[in-house]
Design an enzyme around this catalytic site. Structure first.
Site, PDB file in Angstrom:
ATOM      1  N   SER A 164      42.705  35.900  30.926  1.00 13.47           N
ATOM      2  CA  SER A 164      41.643  34.942  30.970  1.00 13.47           C
ATOM      3  C   SER A 164      40.890  34.589  29.677  1.00 13.47           C
ATOM      4  CB  SER A 164      40.461  35.774  31.909  1.00 13.47           C
ATOM      5  OG  SER A 164      40.282  36.866  31.429  1.00 13.47           O
ATOM      6  N   HIS A 192      43.406  34.016  37.906  1.00 16.04           N
ATOM      7  CA  HIS A 192      43.398  32.652  37.066  1.00 16.04           C
ATOM      8  C   HIS A 192      44.579  31.813  37.200  1.00 16.04           C
ATOM      9  CE1 HIS A 192      39.738  34.042  35.165  1.00 16.04           C
ATOM     10  NE2 HIS A 192      40.171  35.282  35.247  1.00 16.04           N
ATOM     11  N   LYS A 223      37.360  32.627  42.633  1.00 16.73           N
ATOM     12  CA  LYS A 223      37.481  31.792  41.809  1.00 16.73           C
ATOM     13  C   LYS A 223      37.858  30.530  42.230  1.00 16.73           C
ATOM     14  CE  LYS A 223      38.489  35.427  38.310  1.00 16.73           C
ATOM     15  NZ  LYS A 223      37.294  35.793  37.921  1.00 16.73           N
TER      16      LYS A 223
HETATM   17  N1  PLP Z   1      41.512  40.144  37.492  1.00 14.36           N
HETATM   18  C1  PLP Z   1      40.972  39.076  36.747  1.00 14.36           C
HETATM   19  C2  PLP Z   1      42.188  38.785  35.870  1.00 14.36           C
HETATM   20  C3  PLP Z   1      39.834  38.606  36.532  1.00 14.36           C
HETATM   21  O1  PLP Z   1      39.460  37.706  35.749  1.00 14.36           O
HETATM   22  C4  PLP Z   1      38.773  39.090  37.610  1.00 14.36           C
HETATM   23  C5  PLP Z   1      37.560  38.710  37.477  1.00 14.36           C
HETATM   24  O2  PLP Z   1      37.103  38.426  36.580  1.00 14.36           O
HETATM   25  C6  PLP Z   1      39.286  40.139  38.355  1.00 14.36           C
HETATM   26  C7  PLP Z   1      40.400  40.702  38.473  1.00 14.36           C
HETATM   27  C8  PLP Z   1      38.179  40.535  39.327  1.00 14.36           C
HETATM   28  O3  PLP Z   1      37.960  39.824  40.540  1.00 14.36           O
HETATM   29  P1  PLP Z   1      36.887  39.864  41.487  1.00 14.36           P
HETATM   30  O4  PLP Z   1      35.810  38.962  40.948  1.00 14.36           O
HETATM   31  O5  PLP Z   1      37.590  39.199  42.666  1.00 14.36           O
HETATM   32  O6  PLP Z   1      36.600  41.317  41.729  1.00 14.36           O
END
Ligand code: PLP
Length: 377
Positions: A164, A192, A223
């Protein structure tokens, strides 16, 4: 590094109104890749689920918190990813917190990319497996660590599908080859990627042609898939059965609210009907990346809607982001400790609902602000 939160007074979308004034702000920093967060059909599905199934379950899943819509959504997620089964969580953070401890023992090993998301790092901390951290996307280092990990009972390689902060994509073909060679399982976090990477938006594994080689996928409903909340694990049925018995964030936290389930379910329907939205996002990403590079900026990653405008200096990233907002463009600067020292950037995220004019306005503003602050010649 103290973070402040801007308050939005409108729905999430490409055009925002900020509390206390600013209307018509162009938003380039949401993970709303497909623009489904405010899609009329997604909102209607949420309202219908709310009316039919209520505000919430007041229960965890295994006591009295499982409704038909939860089972339907799990089945739909598994079908979308072409996997055997799926399990819902309140968030992908929870899915990541719950998987490693449930799956791995002190006899096992987990090999994790050094730039994996914080929730993977925390999930791994919670398990007793032997921990290896390989250099970011460095296959030589991963191979050396896999060789060392042969002494353990079971090996799991864990990586973000798309990272990300950099918008770069894990070399899954090579990772899967190494996993095959050293008898390891592959886990990917597709937060992502789900919904838009690959010809049908299935994710990084589809993009790189390894859907049958990746064993476990964790992803988010918060997302591209409607943007409400929620996460999941999808993979082999025995693994999902095990998680229902053992995964602590699943066992000890409330069921997803019906409205949230309704949003995600409708988002998946829209994506399974057509890949037009994902393709439109890809075209806009291409437009932004090529125009920014032509203007003289360095954009990290490749073909991903996360487009980090690399600036280096932390203060420069902060003042340029501020100046972009003065021009009506909402973007965020990232600096140490979120990214390495000397690699500050402004992260721009493209959405299918940005118009070509929105993209061009953003590039023009960047060019003006870049010249003003001498980030461009
Ligand atoms: N994994 C990644 C790569 C993320 O970017 C995010 C959120 O920013 C998460 C996990 C966590 O996702 P959630 O918002 O559903 O807890």
């Amino acid at each position: 590094t103290w973070k402040s939160e801007r308050v939005i007074a409108s729905r999430q979308g490409p055009h925002l109104r900020l509390a206390g004034g600013g209307a018509g702000i162009l938003n380039f920093c949401a993970n709303n890749y497909l623009g489904l967060s405010s899609h009329p059909e997604v909102i209607r599905a949420a309202v219908e689920a709310l009316e039919k199934f209520g505000a919430g379950l007041s229960s965890v899943r295994f006591i009295c918190g499982t409704q038909s819509i939860h089972k339907d959504l799990e089945e739909k997620i598994a079908r979308f990813h072409q996997r055997e089964d799926a399990i819902l969580y309140a968030s992908c953070f929870d899915a990541n917190a719950g998987i490693f401890e449930a799956l791995l023992t002190a006899e096992d090993a987990v090999l994790s990319d050094e730039l994996n998301h914080a929730s993977i790092i925390d999930g791994i901390r919670l398990c007793k497996a032997n921990k290896y951290r390989y250099k970011h996307m460095d296959m030589q280092d991963l191979e050396a660590k896999l060789q060392d990990a042969q002494k353990h009972r079971l090996r799991l390689v864990a990586t973000d599908g798309a990272f990300s902060m950099d918008g770069d994509i894990a070399p899954l073909r090579e990772i899967c080859q190494l996993a095959q060679k050293y008898d390891a399982l592959v886990f990917i976090d597709e937060c992502h990627a789900t919904g838009f990477l690959g010809p049908n938006g299935r994710g990084t594994d589809e993009l790189l042609g390894v859907m049958d080689k990746v064993t476990i996928i964790n992803s988010t409903l918060g997302k591209a898939l409607g943007g409400a909340a929620g996460g999941y694990t999808t993979g082999p049925k025995p693994l999902i059965d095990l998680l229902r018995q053992r995964s602590r964030p699943y066992l000890f936290s409330n069921s997803l609210p019906p409205a949230v389930v309704g949003c995600a379910s409708k988002a998946l329907d829209l994506l399974m009907e057509s890949n037009a939205i994902a393709q439109s996002m890809a075209a806009k990403t291409q437009r932004f990346r090529s125009k920014m590079m032509a203007a003289g900026f360095t954009i990290s990653g490749k073909d991903h809607p996360i487009c980090p405008v690399m600036l280096g200096d932390a203060r420069l990233a902060a003042v340029m982001a501020e100046d972009m907002l003065n021009r009506g463009i909402y973007v965020i600067g990232f600096s140490y400790p979120v990214v390495p020292k000397g690699k500050a950037r402004i992260r721009v995220q493209i959405s299918a609902v940005h118009s070509d004019e929105d993209i061009d306005r953003c590039v023009e503003a960047f060019t003006e602000v870049g010249r003003k602050h001498r980030a461009l010649p």
